[in-house]
Design an enzyme around this catalytic site. Structure first.
Site, PDB file in Angstrom:
ATOM      1  CE1 TYR A  20      -3.417   2.791   0.605  1.00 41.89           C
ATOM      2  CE2 TYR A  20      -2.117   3.314   2.549  1.00 41.89           C
ATOM      3  CZ  TYR A  20      -3.117   3.643   1.647  1.00 41.89           C
ATOM      4  OH  TYR A  20      -3.788   4.824   1.791  1.00 41.89           O
ATOM      5  CD  GLU A  42      -7.873   7.187   5.284  1.00 42.40           C
ATOM      6  OE1 GLU A  42      -7.808   7.135   6.525  1.00 42.40           O
ATOM      7  OE2 GLU A  42      -6.907   6.909   4.555  1.00 42.40           O
ATOM      8  CD1 TRP A  50      -3.613   1.722   5.679  1.00 37.90           C
ATOM      9  CD2 TRP A  50      -5.654   2.552   5.926  1.00 37.90           C
ATOM     10  NE1 TRP A  50      -4.158   1.882   4.422  1.00 37.90           N
ATOM     11  CE2 TRP A  50      -5.419   2.390   4.553  1.00 37.90           C
ATOM     12  CE3 TRP A  50      -6.898   3.059   6.331  1.00 37.90           C
ATOM     13  CZ2 TRP A  50      -6.356   2.718   3.572  1.00 37.90           C
ATOM     14  CZ3 TRP A  50      -7.830   3.378   5.354  1.00 37.90           C
ATOM     15  CH2 TRP A  50      -7.544   3.208   3.995  1.00 37.90           C
TER      16      TRP A  50
END
Length: 190
Positions: A20, A42, A50
């Site tokens: 990522y 988000e 995350w």
């Protein structure tokens, strides 16, 4: 001797996080469906890591029909209940309801500005902000631009769009380059 690649320390040693970081984080995004995807992810991250969200991302893509805001905006109460039973996503009633409502609001923005992209990128003058942080501790949690975006989104009725979430969103979609100056991605991001 193998070449050592320096990257932002938050990527750690998790292959998913590294991929990522190396391929997506901070790369400017202009596709409305991808922008909507990052906004929803988000918001889903609020209170979580995350890494947790990334591990569920493919499940989110299926559950939210490829993050097409026009499709998600038509989700019904029955669809919301189906999502609450989906073990592949974060099953938080408020986050699911907000994703559906936010999709409707993205459509309003598209009608007003021509695209979600045009609306968002005006908060940074159409080009990424480039910070020169040497250490993770120097990266801000929010900025005046994120505060302005958050305030405007909230005024329009969006949920899960506080300043910190908006700033993480801006970092993810490349509105801000917060790769550390020692990171190999810092120089390559334009």
């Amino acid at each position: 001797m193998p070449r050592i690649i320096k990257r932002c320390s938050w990527a750690g040693d998790d292959p998913l996080m590294i991929a990522y970081h190396d391929r997506e984080w901070g790369v400017p995004v202009h596709d409305d469906s991808r922008l909507f995807e990052f906004l929803i992810l988000e918001g889903a991250q609020a209170g979580l890591s995350w890494s947790t969200v990334l591990k569920k991302r493919e499940n989110y893509r299926k559950a939210f029909r490829g993050f097409d805001p026009a499709v998600v905006a038509r989700f019904t109460v029955r669809d919301a209940e189906r999502l609450l039973k989906n073990e592949g996503i974060i099953r938080n009633r408020l986050k699911i309801r907000s994703a559906i409502m936010n999709a409707k609001l993205v459509l309003d923005i598209q009608r007003e500005f021509g695209s979600f992209d045009a609306y968002l990128w005006r908060f940074v003058g159409g080009k990424p902000l480039r910070h020169q942080c040497r250490r993770l501790a120097e990266v801000p949690a929010t900025t005046a631009e994120a505060d302005a975006l958050s305030k405007d989104l909230k005024k329009r009725g969006f949920r899960f769009v506080g300043p910190t979430i908006c700033y993480a969103f801006m970092q993810a979609i490349g509105m801000v380059n917060d790769h550390l100056t020692s990171c190999f991605r810092h120089r390559t991001m334009r």
